[in-house]
Design an enzyme around this catalytic site. Structure first.
Site, short mmCIF file in Angstrom:
data_model
loop_
_atom_site.label_atom_id
_atom_site.label_comp_id
_atom_site.label_asym_id
_atom_site.label_seq_id
_atom_site.Cartn_x
_atom_site.Cartn_y
_atom_site.Cartn_z
N SER A 177 -48.38 40.31 -46.99
CA SER A 177 -47.68 41.12 -47.53
C SER A 177 -48.63 42.26 -48.43
O SER A 177 -48.20 43.45 -48.52
CB SER A 177 -46.74 40.53 -48.74
OG SER A 177 -45.98 39.54 -48.11
N GLY A 209 -47.83 29.01 -44.03
CA GLY A 209 -48.90 29.60 -43.06
C GLY A 209 -50.05 29.14 -43.28
O GLY A 209 -50.56 29.03 -44.49
N LYS A 233 -52.74 31.03 -42.94
CA LYS A 233 -53.38 31.91 -43.21
C LYS A 233 -53.76 31.53 -44.72
O LYS A 233 -54.93 31.69 -45.13
CB LYS A 233 -52.73 33.35 -43.65
CG LYS A 233 -53.61 34.50 -43.83
CD LYS A 233 -53.03 35.80 -43.98
CE LYS A 233 -52.02 36.00 -45.21
NZ LYS A 233 -52.59 36.32 -46.50
N GLN A 278 -54.45 27.05 -49.96
CA GLN A 278 -53.27 26.60 -50.51
C GLN A 278 -52.50 25.51 -49.47
O GLN A 278 -52.04 24.55 -50.25
CB GLN A 278 -52.28 27.83 -50.23
CG GLN A 278 -50.72 27.47 -50.53
CD GLN A 278 -49.90 28.93 -50.78
OE1 GLN A 278 -49.99 29.36 -51.77
NE2 GLN A 278 -49.08 29.10 -49.75
N LEU A 325 -41.25 40.14 -46.92
CA LEU A 325 -41.23 39.40 -45.70
C LEU A 325 -41.70 40.36 -44.60
O LEU A 325 -41.61 41.44 -44.39
CB LEU A 325 -39.96 38.88 -45.22
CG LEU A 325 -39.13 37.92 -46.26
CD1 LEU A 325 -38.04 37.54 -45.71
CD2 LEU A 325 -40.43 36.79 -46.75
N GLU A 344 -43.56 39.42 -40.21
CA GLU A 344 -43.39 38.62 -38.97
C GLU A 344 -44.12 37.37 -39.16
O GLU A 344 -43.69 36.47 -38.53
CB GLU A 344 -44.17 39.41 -37.71
CG GLU A 344 -43.21 40.27 -37.05
CD GLU A 344 -42.00 39.64 -36.53
OE1 GLU A 344 -41.96 38.62 -35.98
OE2 GLU A 344 -40.93 40.35 -36.63
N HIS A 380 -43.82 35.36 -41.90
CA HIS A 380 -42.96 34.62 -42.81
C HIS A 380 -41.68 34.26 -41.49
O HIS A 380 -41.44 33.41 -41.50
CB HIS A 380 -42.13 35.51 -43.70
CG HIS A 380 -43.05 35.76 -44.87
ND1 HIS A 380 -43.28 37.17 -45.11
CD2 HIS A 380 -43.43 35.02 -45.93
CE1 HIS A 380 -44.28 37.18 -46.22
NE2 HIS A 380 -44.16 36.10 -46.88
O1 PAF Z 1 -47.62 31.42 -49.74
C1 PAF Z 1 -47.01 31.96 -50.89
O2 PAF Z 1 -46.31 32.98 -50.66
C2 PAF Z 1 -46.75 31.41 -52.29
O3 PAF Z 1 -48.04 31.08 -52.77
C3 PAF Z 1 -45.60 30.38 -52.44
C4 PAF Z 1 -46.13 29.28 -51.43
C5 PAF Z 1 -44.40 31.04 -52.00
C6 PAF Z 1 -45.50 29.97 -53.85
O4 PAF Z 1 -45.43 30.88 -54.77
#
Ligand code: PAF
Length: 278
Positions: A177, A138, A140, A144, A24, A26, A28
């Site tokens: 990360s 996020g 970013k 997704q 994790l 900032e 997150h």
């Molecule tokens: O964005 C992420 O960290 C990952 O793709 C997620 C959404 C936790 C799924 O594993």
């Protein structure tokens, strides 16, 4: 996790989920804080999801810091941490996938085949297990976000998707990360992603609307930073991820590049033009 969630929701409380793969930062924590502000109880999941990594990707070396992550979440007042094992999430013989067709082959999906199928499958499972009212992601990971939103819409999943802005280091590097992999030199080189997007934003502010000219300007920044290998620099519709020719009605400008062996992504959202100078 599900009985805890049902208990909370049975008490009339609103439950938020922040799905993460741990390590994790900032970025997150900004999701956690937004979740905290918008709900009564916050659950965070920590699961390094093997199905979203390709065979030659960084699953084995992906940064893991479970103890530290839990401390950070506790400091933020997160009530539940859901951290299942791989065997719990994928029991032997699991062969069922959730796939958002078409979108999953665009942007990162083009260079990371199977990646989004892994993401949508695990996120659908997390939604079923945790049953949150809202889930926080996020900006970013712009592709997704578009894909998860489409999945939620297409499958009538009873969860509201909340998207939070990108959190950046002081010099503009988007928090990730994977930044932990960067050497000092590569850390400096990585700024080219942000620089290329800022160049595009500047051109748009000056009145440029043509996507190809914006892309060419973005590419130029990478030509100057030869140690960084551009994967894609695209101007697309933020919902369909289809390329757009003109940004007058808004667009997502997304970039991915390899800095050494580390693949980084970044993006900006262009709003619809208030007055068109062209
Ligand atoms: O964005 C992420 O960290 C990952 O793709 C997620 C959404 C936790 C799924 O594993």
């Amino acid at each position: 996790m599900r009985s805890a969630s049902r208990r909370v929701r049975g008490e009339g409380k609103r439950l938020a989920l922040v799905p993460t793969m741990g390590a994790l930062h900032e970025g997150h924590l900004s999701l956690v804080r937004a979740a905290r502000a918008a709900s009564d109880v916050v659950a965070a999941s920590i699961f390094v999801n093997p199905t979203q990594f390709g065979p030659n990707e960084d699953l084995a070396k992906y940064p893991r810091s479970f103890g530290r992550d839990c401390e950070m979440l506790e400091r933020e007042g997160v009530e539940f941490v859901f951290a299942p094992s791989v065997e719990e999430m994928y029991p032997a013989g699991a062969v069922t996938w959730v796939t958002v067709e078409e979108l999953s082959g665009k942007l990162d999906g083009r260079s990371r085949p199977g990646h989004f199928r892994g993401v949508t499958t695990v996120v659908a499972k997390l939604f079923h297990i945790v049953e949150p009212d809202k889930a926080f992601f996020g900006q970013k990971d712009a592709a997704q976000v578009a894909i998860i939103r489409r999945m939620v819409r297409d499958l009538d999943l009873p969860v509201e998707i909340v998207v939070c802005p990108i959190v950046r280091e002081a010099d503009g590097l988007a928090m990730s990360s994977r930044n932990a992999y960067l050497s000092l030199e590569d850390r400096k080189r990585a700024l080219v992603l942000h620089r290329s997007l800022e160049r595009v934003r500047h051109l748009v502010d000056e009145g440029e609307r043509d996507a190809l000219r914006l892309i060419a300007a973005g590419h130029e920044e990478f030509v100057r930073e030869i140690a960084v290998r551009l994967d894609y620099f695209e101007v697309v519709d933020s919902d369909t991820l289809d390329r757009v020719a003109d940004v007058s009605r808004g667009a997502l400008v997304a970039v991915a590049a390899y800095v050494g062996a580390t693949r980084l992504i970044d993006n900006i959202l262009l709003g619809p033009a208030k007055s068109d100078n062209h």
